[in-house]
Design a protein around this motif. Structure first.
Motif, short mmCIF file in Angstrom:
data_model
loop_
_atom_site.label_atom_id
_atom_site.label_comp_id
_atom_site.label_asym_id
_atom_site.label_seq_id
_atom_site.Cartn_x
_atom_site.Cartn_y
_atom_site.Cartn_z
N UNK A 95 2.87 4.60 3.14
CA UNK A 95 1.78 3.65 3.62
C UNK A 95 0.79 3.46 2.78
N UNK A 96 0.24 2.16 2.67
CA UNK A 96 -0.82 1.76 1.75
C UNK A 96 -1.68 0.95 2.64
N UNK A 97 -3.12 1.53 2.72
CA UNK A 97 -4.11 0.76 3.67
C UNK A 97 -4.79 -0.19 2.68
N UNK A 98 -4.63 -1.53 3.02
CA UNK A 98 -5.21 -2.55 2.39
C UNK A 98 -5.80 -3.68 3.09
N UNK A 99 -7.18 -4.00 3.01
CA UNK A 99 -7.59 -5.29 3.84
C UNK A 99 -6.98 -6.44 2.86
N UNK A 100 -6.29 -7.19 3.51
CA UNK A 100 -5.62 -8.24 2.61
C UNK A 100 -6.57 -9.53 2.67
N UNK A 101 -7.65 -9.46 3.09
CA UNK A 101 -8.78 -10.54 3.18
C UNK A 101 -9.89 -10.21 2.11
N UNK A 102 -9.54 -9.25 1.46
CA UNK A 102 -10.53 -8.43 0.48
C UNK A 102 -9.90 -8.66 -1.11
N UNK A 103 -10.05 -9.70 -1.77
CA UNK A 103 -9.39 -9.88 -3.01
C UNK A 103 -9.58 -8.76 -3.78
N UNK A 104 -10.78 -8.21 -4.19
CA UNK A 104 -10.82 -6.93 -4.96
C UNK A 104 -10.11 -5.83 -4.50
N UNK A 105 -9.88 -5.43 -3.28
CA UNK A 105 -8.94 -4.40 -2.88
C UNK A 105 -7.56 -4.72 -3.19
N UNK A 106 -7.14 -5.97 -2.99
CA UNK A 106 -5.83 -6.50 -3.31
C UNK A 106 -5.48 -6.12 -4.77
N UNK A 107 -6.32 -6.39 -5.53
CA UNK A 107 -6.17 -6.35 -7.05
C UNK A 107 -6.03 -4.87 -7.51
N UNK A 108 -7.00 -3.95 -6.88
CA UNK A 108 -6.97 -2.58 -7.06
C UNK A 108 -5.44 -2.10 -6.66
N UNK A 109 -5.14 -2.37 -5.41
CA UNK A 109 -3.98 -1.63 -4.67
C UNK A 109 -2.77 -2.15 -5.78
#
Length: 317
Positions: A95-109
């Motif tokens: 499981x990976x919790x990521x908000x896919x509307x947040x570009x910075x969090x997608x890059x980090x993930x």
């Protein structure tokens, strides 16, 4: 949207996108296409906690695949993970919790994921249909941020890890609704016209098809596809399109029927026999434009879309 496009599309939908449309198409399916086992292969499914994503993840898990669920809501995701493990008997569910509307969090993930995991198949399933114009913290229109920019960043960030593996694939769950939209690169964030969430979503889904075609040309070692799952009874449809749902709920496909072509594209040798970059419906490549609908875009327009997305994506890296 023109009246012609709307009428032709809805008639097509009633004939092909419903439960009966699936049952009709399924008569031509090769019976044992999905009788495959995939131990050792790793799959990442966005929006895997409900609807088509959960049905896809469950069936992959049953076939022995390692499944990475990318979800926004921790509690619902934990519940889905437990159900998938219980139903499949497969413990290799991450499981990976990521908000896919947040570009910075997608890059980090994506950067973290590449350090720790391998990946054979990416399924861009998560979607967003917000019916009032809403901005993210980064001042991005939320549908565009999730459906287009989020899919773009996640995919380009994971292409290097996909290219290292045997038989890599990327499947993007688009929508037949894109058939009513011509690519519009002049108003990607829906600032210039009256906001219609359904049409914004359809435009995003057109953008996903263009992205898929571009990636197929740019990365020939990966098999790319986009697809239409049909009109499916999912929590997202119930929430975002209540009028549509109430009128057609008895004719909608099940989540399992909606997931069928995703699974076929993700699992079967038959899928990669088809040309990379196609748009699929019920296990077959289908046209990306309605007859006489004037929705084709120029190569220059498509390249401009890629330029805009590249610039936006790297702004948040």
């Amino acid at each position: 949207m023109s009246l012609y496009r709307s009428a032709v599309w809805f008639a097509k939908g009633l004939r092909e996108y419903t439960k009966s449309g699936y049952e009709s198409a399924a008569k031509d399916f090769v019976p044992d296409d999905l009788e495959v086992q995939v131990p050792g292969r790793a799959f990442l499914v966005t929006g895997g906690n409900s609807g088509i994503g959960k049905a896809t993840a469950t069936e992959i898990a049953k076939r022995g695949g390692t499944v990475h669920l990318v979800c926004r809501d921790q509690e619902r995701a934990e519940g889905a993970k437990a159900e998938i493990i219980r139903e499949s008997g497969n413990q290799n569910i991450f499981l990976h919790i990521v908000d896919l509307s947040d570009p910075k969090k997608i890059w980090k993930f994506a950067e973290d994921f590449k350090q720790e995991h391998k990946l054979n198949v990416l399924v861009n399933n998560a979607g967003c249909m917000v019916n009032k114009r809403e901005l993210t913290e980064d001042r991005l229109e939320k549908n565009f941020a999730t459906n287009t920019l989020g899919v773009y960043i996640l995919t380009i960030a994971l292409i290097p890890v996909l290219e290292k593996e045997h038989d890599p694939r990327v499947i993007t769950v688009s929508s037949g609704g894109m058939l009513v939209q011509k690519l519009n690169i002049n108003d990607l964030q829906s600032e210039r016209t009256a906001f219609d969430g359904t049409m914004v979503y359809a435009q995003n889904k057109r953008q996903q098809v263009v992205l898929t075609e571009h990636w197929a040309r740019a990365h020939p070692t990966i098999h790319f596809s986009s697809m239409h799952p049909g009109w499916v009874d999912t929590p997202g449809v119930q929430r975002s399109m209540p009028g549509f749902y109430s009128r057609l709920k008895d004719r909608l496909r099940s989540a399992a029927q909606g997931a069928d072509t995703v699974l076929w594209l993700a699992l079967t040798p038959a899928a990669t026999a088809q040309r990379s970059g196609c748009f699929f419906q019920d296990r077959k490549p289908v046209p990306t434009h309605l007859p006489l609908a004037r929705t084709s875009s120029s190569l220059a327009e498509e390249e401009k879309l890629m330029e805009i997305l590249e610039e936006l994506a790297h702004r948040f890296k």
